[in-house]
Design an enzyme around this catalytic site. Structure first.
Site, short mmCIF file in Angstrom:
data_model
loop_
_atom_site.label_atom_id
_atom_site.label_comp_id
_atom_site.label_asym_id
_atom_site.label_seq_id
_atom_site.Cartn_x
_atom_site.Cartn_y
_atom_site.Cartn_z
CG HIS A 22 20.25 -30.10 -44.30
ND1 HIS A 22 20.17 -31.14 -43.40
CD2 HIS A 22 20.06 -28.97 -43.55
CE1 HIS A 22 19.94 -30.67 -42.19
NE2 HIS A 22 19.87 -29.35 -42.25
CD GLU A 23 21.02 -25.46 -44.38
OE1 GLU A 23 19.98 -24.89 -43.96
OE2 GLU A 23 21.82 -26.05 -43.63
CG HIS A 78 16.07 -26.17 -42.68
ND1 HIS A 78 15.33 -26.66 -41.62
CD2 HIS A 78 17.36 -26.53 -42.42
CE1 HIS A 78 16.12 -27.30 -40.79
NE2 HIS A 78 17.36 -27.25 -41.25
CG HIS A 104 9.29 -26.46 -42.21
ND1 HIS A 104 9.92 -26.57 -40.98
CD2 HIS A 104 7.96 -26.52 -41.95
CE1 HIS A 104 9.01 -26.71 -40.04
NE2 HIS A 104 7.82 -26.68 -40.60
#
Length: 703
Positions: A498-499, A502, A505
């Site tokens: 998940h991280e 980020h 991104h």
């Protein structure tokens, strides 16, 4: 001007806690006030002292003010270039200092840093207000905005102009002098209260509770790795021969899952869910009560009915009513599944002669029994295949297969803590993409949870990229013990994925204007992170990274199938505890508050019919996302983005290729150009259609 945008400052407030000193440093001594002589111009962490921060912040504010004055005193008529672009490019020094300061305050704080945070944060808040309430500046921005249709702007320039104009309006630029003075006072109070909430929670989590076990019999049921970690924690605390369990998730959750001693499970869980609600010096009830009241006052001052209306107006959801409607559609099926899960666990209690009704501190324990019973799957059986290094390599593999990027560990890049790692990210041809920091384990001075942040955004000058991103992943994963490496449970595995989403991104964002490059609505921002989670449990991917830490054996097909079969396991609980928190957040920012925090929370949870065996993922007094961070009236965004991520991943699955190069290229474009248009427009450009909620319901077993 992305750097001092009030929304960004609110997010940065999550990351506050630094240190104060009266010693004065000259410009030559202060690393912030000269070019960074480091690889890729990362912050020279080893040179930065606490005494450097305040002078650098003050100089950053001074320089930023001068840049604003140069815009407002320009005798030429306002244009996009001399007003909007000049504004967009201003504030570099202040951003340079505050990103380091606030990030380290979150990841590596102490009492001195927290004291300095209380000194710096009001200065930065005041400076932000001075800019966003600058009448001369607003008039120039408005002059450009009013003639926007005649300026021959391209689509991205038009969006930058419209976003900045709306920023000023939402920041009170149209208010009277009297109301602007009220707004300034409110912003200062809100800033200070957010700091206080976070500091109280940090103390309650890391300092104010320990479960000390001195009888080995009370360790019954606990895996050896958990026991060893507790022994090491006791040694650190000067209690050799005993075992210490904390409220950090790597200690708390295994205890709740495996400890046979029900009284001790209750004790540690109460320690967790009563944080900030103990009527002591770290109590957060009065702090959050003031936050709620001041947010309401600010929203009304700015012309909104309540804080939730103010927040959602800037999001994809647009209104609180749309948020409530979305959450309630999920609430009913999720609650029904949770009740079925409760009944299955109560049956185990009864079968074992427990002679008690399942309670909240029993859920994890009996869920593990149920997992073993239904799927013959024990989480401890999985952990040897999920060493931290192997999971990291698996994430690198997925990223490489999708986007062709490579990762090189760099020992020559300064780090802010000995445990932090620095990696250079490169394209397939070796071209530099950015720098990635990773910091994995709990420690005193690190706030709880996991997050991604940045030390620098990409930037353009005169049409050329002149700055590459520096991003950072900060986690609180299980530590190594003795000769055993850090072995993650599957929840930690998905958190890592998940991280990393980020981080991708931030690394891929590419745009000429700071205000729009990567600057997306809050209910879009979790799409890049959550889509990465989907690859973590795919059998094809598991076979690459899930290898036994001792033997190197690839995870057996039997275990892979058990993971797949148990995909819907405990999803009623997981969805209900999350939705309860999301609805509680919305209630705090839409409903009338009479002053009693406990009563308000109980009424909110009773109204939705939350069963007593489940506590919201965050009770109000430790709900840092909404009271210390940037998710107020926005905690719903994770499941909103869940619709997007499951729909997007379905495109890969339906193509028959998890790493479909055409889809990967389109998704990288989505990441790179996010912020250049409305969130749904960007999403449709990738998917070719609106997202369907069916994939989310199927993934969670709610349909």
């Amino acid at each position: 001007m992305k750097k001092i945008n009030p929304v960004l400052l609110l997010i940065l407030a999550i990351f506050v806690s630094c240190n104060s000193s009266t010693e004065t440093k000259t410009a030559m001594d202060n690393p912030f006030l000269k070019p960074y002589d480091t690889p890729f111009e990362v912050p020279p962490f080893e040179q930065i002292e606490i005494a450097h921060y305040l002078p650098a912040v003050e100089e950053g504010i001074k320089q930023h003010q001068q840049e604003i004055e140069a815009i407002t005193s320009n005798s030429e008529a306002p244009t996009f270039e001399n007003t909007i672009l000049a504004f967009d490019e201003a504030g570099d020094l202040l951003e340079r200092v505050t990103t380091v300061f606030f990030n380290l305050n979150s990841a590596n704080t102490n009492e001195d840093m927290q004291a300095l945070a209380r000194e710096i944060s009001p200065k930065v808040t005041e400076h932000s207000d001075n800019i966003m309430l600058n009448k001369a500046l607003f008039q120039r921005v408005k002059a450009v905005y009013d003639q926007r249709e005649n300026l021959d702007l391209d689509a991205e320039q038009m969006r930058v102009l419209e976003k900045y104009y709306k920023d000023f309006e939402r920041s009170g630029a149209n208010l009277s002098d009297e109301d602007q003075a009220k707004l300034r006072a409110l912003n200062q109070e809100l800033s200070n209260l957010r700091l206080q909430f976070g500091e109280n929670l940090l103390a309650e989590t890391n300092k104010n509770f320990q479960l000390v076990v001195d009888n080995e019999a009370d360790l019954s049921g606990l895996p050896e790795g958990v026991i060893s970690a507790a022994a090491e924690e006791a040694d650190k605390a000067g209690m050799a021969g005993q075992w210490v369990f904390t409220l950090q998730k790597p200690s708390l959750i295994p205890f709740l899952q495996y400890a046979d001693n029900r009284d001790l499970r209750e004790k540690i869980y109460r320690g967790y869910f009563m944080r900030g609600d103990n009527d002591n010096e770290f109590d957060n009830k009065e702090v959050l009560a003031q936050l709620v009241e001041l947010r309401q006052e600010k929203a009304e001052l700015l012309g909104f009915d309540n804080h939730a209306v103010y927040i959602t107006d800037n999001n994809m959801a647009k209104t609180p009513e749309n948020v409530y409607d979305f959450l309630y559609k999920l609430w009913k099926p999720a609650l029904e599944v949770a009740k079925e899960e409760r009944a299955e666990m109560q049956a185990i209690v009864d079968r074992e002669g427990g002679n008690f009704q399942l309670a909240s501190w029993d859920w994890w324990y009996y869920a593990e029994k149920l997992r073993k019973e239904k799927y013959d799957l024990d989480e401890e059986e999985l952990k040897p295949y999920f060493s931290l290094e192997n999971v990291r390599d698996g994430i690198f593999y997925v990223s490489n297969q999708l986007y062709g990027i490579q990762f090189e560990r760099r020992e020559d890049i300064p780090v802010y803590h000995p445990e932090a790692e620095a990696w250079e990210v490169k394209e397939a041809d070796g071209t530099h993409v950015g720098v990635l920091y990773m910091d994995f384990h709990p420690r005193d001075g690190k706030r709880v949870g996991a997050w991604n942040t940045g030390y620098r955004d990409q930037a353009y000058k005169d049409g050329e990229k002149v700055q590459y991103p520096i991003t950072s992943i900060v986690c609180n994963f299980t530590r190594p013990t003795g000769d055993t490496p850090a072995l993650l449970n599957f929840d930690e595995v998905t958190t890592f994925f998940h991280e990393f989403g980020h981080a991708l991104h931030g690394l891929f964002t590419d745009g000429p204007y700071q205000r729009t490059a990567g600057n997306v609505p809050r209910d879009f921002v979790e799409l890049p992170s959550q889509i990465m989670e989907n690859w973590a449990a795919e059998p094809e991917v598991l076979k690459v990274y899930a290898k036994h830490y001792e033997t190197g054996e690839v995870i057996p097909d039997e275990l892979v199938q058990k993971i797949v079969n148990s995909g819907h396991f405990n999803q009623g609980f997981a969805t209900v505890e999350y939705l309860a928190a999301a609805l509680l957040d919305m209630d705090w920012h839409t409903q009338e508050f009479a002053g009693d925090v406990r009563a308000f929370e109980k009424t909110a949870l009773d109204r939705i019919g939350l069963i007593e065996e489940i506590i919201p993922r965050y009770r109000s007094t430790y709900f840092s996302h909404i009271f210390a961070g940037g998710y107020s009236a926005g905690y719903y965004v994770y499941i909103w983005a869940g619709v997007l991520d499951t729909d997007a991943f379905a495109a890969f699955k339906e193509s028959g290729d998890l790493f479909n190069p055409e889809l990967a290229a389109k998704f990288r474009t989505l990441l790179a150009k996010s912020g250049s248009d409305e969130g749904m427009v960007i999403y449709r450009a990738f998917r070719g259609q609106d997202p369907s909620p069916e994939y989310l319901l199927q993934k969670r077993g709610l349909k």
